[in-house]
Design a protein around this motif. Structure first.
Motif, PDB file in Angstrom:
ATOM      1  N   PRO A 365       0.823  -1.215   0.000  1.00  0.00           N
ATOM      2  CA  PRO A 365       0.000   0.000   0.000  1.00  0.00           C
ATOM      3  C   PRO A 365       0.858   1.267   0.000  1.00  0.00           C
ATOM      4  N   LYS A 366       0.237   2.365  -0.452  1.00  0.00           N
ATOM      5  CA  LYS A 366       0.940   3.643  -0.485  1.00  0.00           C
ATOM      6  C   LYS A 366       1.119   4.182   0.929  1.00  0.00           C
ATOM      7  N   ARG A 367       2.138   5.030   1.109  1.00  0.00           N
ATOM      8  CA  ARG A 367       2.364   5.630   2.416  1.00  0.00           C
ATOM      9  C   ARG A 367       1.276   6.661   2.709  1.00  0.00           C
ATOM     10  N   PRO A 368       0.769   6.711   3.940  1.00  0.00           N
ATOM     11  CA  PRO A 368      -0.245   7.715   4.290  1.00  0.00           C
ATOM     12  C   PRO A 368       0.412   9.066   4.567  1.00  0.00           C
ATOM     13  N   SER A 369      -0.395  10.129   4.506  1.00  0.00           N
ATOM     14  CA  SER A 369       0.080  11.463   4.869  1.00  0.00           C
ATOM     15  C   SER A 369       0.233  11.551   6.372  1.00  0.00           C
ATOM     16  N   PRO A 370       1.111  12.406   6.857  1.00  0.00           N
ATOM     17  CA  PRO A 370       1.248  12.568   8.309  1.00  0.00           C
ATOM     18  C   PRO A 370      -0.036  13.134   8.897  1.00  0.00           C
ATOM     19  N   PRO A 371      -0.268  12.943  10.184  1.00  0.00           N
ATOM     20  CA  PRO A 371      -1.491  13.437  10.838  1.00  0.00           C
ATOM     21  C   PRO A 371      -1.635  14.946  10.687  1.00  0.00           C
ATOM     22  N   ALA A 372      -2.851  15.443  10.522  1.00  0.00           N
ATOM     23  CA  ALA A 372      -3.132  16.874  10.397  1.00  0.00           C
ATOM     24  C   ALA A 372      -4.407  17.194  11.154  1.00  0.00           C
ATOM     25  N   ASP A 373      -4.488  18.444  11.622  1.00  0.00           N
ATOM     26  CA  ASP A 373      -5.705  18.892  12.293  1.00  0.00           C
ATOM     27  C   ASP A 373      -6.141  20.212  11.684  1.00  0.00           C
ATOM     28  N   ALA A 374      -7.094  20.871  12.351  1.00  0.00           N
ATOM     29  CA  ALA A 374      -7.667  22.105  11.792  1.00  0.00           C
ATOM     30  C   ALA A 374      -6.653  23.241  11.722  1.00  0.00           C
ATOM     31  N   THR A 375      -5.599  23.168  12.551  1.00  0.00           N
ATOM     32  CA  THR A 375      -4.590  24.256  12.555  1.00  0.00           C
ATOM     33  C   THR A 375      -3.467  24.007  11.558  1.00  0.00           C
ATOM     34  N   THR A 376      -3.411  22.835  10.932  1.00  0.00           N
ATOM     35  CA  THR A 376      -2.324  22.500  10.005  1.00  0.00           C
ATOM     36  C   THR A 376      -2.593  23.082   8.629  1.00  0.00           C
ATOM     37  N   THR A 377      -1.596  23.724   8.085  1.00  0.00           N
ATOM     38  CA  THR A 377      -1.687  24.270   6.731  1.00  0.00           C
ATOM     39  C   THR A 377      -1.145  23.243   5.742  1.00  0.00           C
ATOM     40  N   VAL A 378      -1.915  22.901   4.782  1.00  0.00           N
ATOM     41  CA  VAL A 378      -1.504  21.939   3.748  1.00  0.00           C
ATOM     42  C   VAL A 378      -1.512  22.665   2.416  1.00  0.00           C
ATOM     43  N   GLU A 379      -0.394  22.622   1.709  1.00  0.00           N
ATOM     44  CA  GLU A 379      -0.272  23.312   0.426  1.00  0.00           C
ATOM     45  C   GLU A 379       0.138  22.309  -0.645  1.00  0.00           C
ATOM     46  N   THR A 380      -0.550  22.303  -1.737  1.00  0.00           N
ATOM     47  CA  THR A 380      -0.237  21.406  -2.858  1.00  0.00           C
ATOM     48  C   THR A 380       0.680  22.120  -3.834  1.00  0.00           C
ATOM     49  N   VAL A 381       1.826  21.474  -4.195  1.00  0.00           N
ATOM     50  CA  VAL A 381       2.813  22.065  -5.113  1.00  0.00           C
ATOM     51  C   VAL A 381       2.941  21.167  -6.325  1.00  0.00           C
ATOM     52  N   ALA A 382       3.577  21.706  -7.381  1.00  0.00           N
ATOM     53  CA  ALA A 382       3.799  20.952  -8.631  1.00  0.00           C
ATOM     54  C   ALA A 382       5.301  20.932  -8.926  1.00  0.00           C
TER      55      ALA A 382
END
Length: 423
Positions: A365-382
């Motif tokens: 299986p693929k690796r999961p993303s690290p844990p995140a909550d409502a205060t975590t900023t997640v940004e998608t890059v290319a």
């Protein structure tokens, strides 16, 4: 005024004679005193002939003539040195120059040691790993000097006897004087160019017709050298007596071939161990394989079997004992062969959507993303493809100022130099 006129008297010329007058006087005196021109009195004529030659040798050299005119053969005393006892002993200097101090005879160079063996020649010879692994015989066509077969290396016709060289008096070396100034005269000895250091010469009319008196002739020959299995980079192969023969030297020098290993496109060598890189497909890396992966230096094909389930990862290294280089001899040690595996991945989009789903069920299986909550900023890059050589191209601001042109840094555009942060 000159200090001594003895050498001028030998040539029957004036102390202020010009170089051309000296040469003419020398020719006249040497011709009159040549042993061939004095039958019945050859010994005395030969001695006088040599003295005339030695006198002209000194007077024809400007430095030697200046030293002779200034000091002659007598000690010049201590004048000009203030009577100090620490000055050089000029009697010792002239003892070296003229074979004895005051009133001494003409000086002779120290005895010359004739070598028993000629000069060796060292040749860098390029070899490959295959040559050292398998052994090889190399063939050469050479031209070298060998004693003339017609005269046996004497340089003269049968019955001809060499005569002592007039210029060096049979010593093979001549004295060279140089006025150093301040009352000092430097002395050295060099090889006589008239007899090439032999000390004797064969008269021109009695010289061998084949070698023209040179005593050696150039001959063509073939030479084979054996590069044995297990030889190494820098090792020398010595061919005894295969270099040029030299007049007056009984034994010819050696030809020395020094092996120089060239870079191999497939193998690297470290000590006795070999290293090569072999490439696998992604399916071979995941599912195993059983095939020939390389051709060895002796032409053997090396086959490797990797069972299914044994994953091969990029950069993995495996060792095959006893398949490296060997040392010389039948019982020599052998190194190992190291294989570094590299994986060739398939091109983009080689799988259909259906195949991708099937493969996803087979792969971990693929690796999961690290844990995140409502205060975590997640940004998608290319990300974009970039060569690793460009890593570090973005310099610090202080470095950018150092790279600016002089005109830029000298102007008012922001001011060069490090910037300080104020808090």
């Amino acid at each position: 005024m000159v200090a001594d006129t003895e050498l001028y008297d030998l040539l029957n010329c004036a102390p202020d004679a010009s170089p051309s007058e000296l040469k003419a006087a020398y020719r006249k005196a040497s011709l009159a005193n040549h042993p061939d021109k004095n039958p019945g009195n050859e010994e005395a004529a030969s001695a006088r002939f040599q003295e005339i030659g030695a006198a002209y040798e000194i007077l024809s050299d400007p430095d030697q003539r200046a030293a002779y005119d200034r000091y002659g053969k007598e000690q010049p005393g201590m004048g000009g040195m203030g009577g100090m006892g620490g000055g050089p002993d000029m009697d010792d200097i002239f003892a070296e120059m003229f074979g004895g101090g005051r009133g001494g005879g003409r000086g002779r160079p120290p005895p010359r040691r004739r070598p028993k063996k000629g000069q060796d020649s060292r040749i860098q010879y390029a070899v490959t790993l295959q040559d050292l692994y398998n052994g090889r015989t190399a063939h050469f066509n050479l031209k070298r000097d060998r004693f003339c077969g017609s005269c046996g290396g004497s340089g003269g016709r049968p019955g001809a006897k060499p005569q002592p060289c007039v210029k060096c008096g049979g010593e093979g070396r001549v004295r060279q004087l140089r006025d150093m100034g301040g009352g000092m005269v430097a002395q050295s000895f060099g090889t006589c160019n008239a007899c090439e250091g032999e000390g004797e010469k064969v008269r021109e009319k009695e010289r061998c017709k084949k070698c023209k008196g040179a005593k050696v002739r150039q001959e063509a020959t073939k030479l084979d050298i054996v590069i044995e299995r297990g030889m190494h980079d820098g090792q020398c192969i010595v061919c005894k007596g295969e270099n040029d023969q030299e007049p007056g030297v009984p034994e010819a020098g050696d030809l020395i071939f020094q092996l120089s290993l060239q870079e191999d496109p497939s193998f690297s060598l470290n000590g006795l161990d070999l290293l090569c890189t072999c490439r696998l497909t992604l399916s071979e890396a995941l599912l195993g394989f059983d095939r020939t992966v390389l051709t060895h230096l002796d032409g053997r094909q090396i086959r490797v079997e990797r069972r299914a389930g044994a994953i091969t990862r990029p950069g993995d290294v495996q060792r095959v004992r006893g398949e490296g280089m060997m040392t010389q001899g039948d019982r020599g040690e052998r190194g190992d062969l190291y294989i570094r595996w590299e994986i060739d991945f398939p091109p983009d989009n080689f799988l259909s959507d259906v195949d991708s789903l099937k493969l996803a069920h087979l792969l971990p299986p693929k690796r999961p993303s690290p844990p995140a909550d409502a205060t975590t900023t997640v940004e998608t890059v290319a990300p974009e493809t970039a060569p690793l050589e460009e890593f570090g191209r973005n310099a610090l601001p202080s470095q950018e100022h150092e790279w600016e042109d002089d005109d830029m840094s000298a102007g008012g555009g922001g001011g060069g130099g490090p910037q300080c942060a104020h808090q």
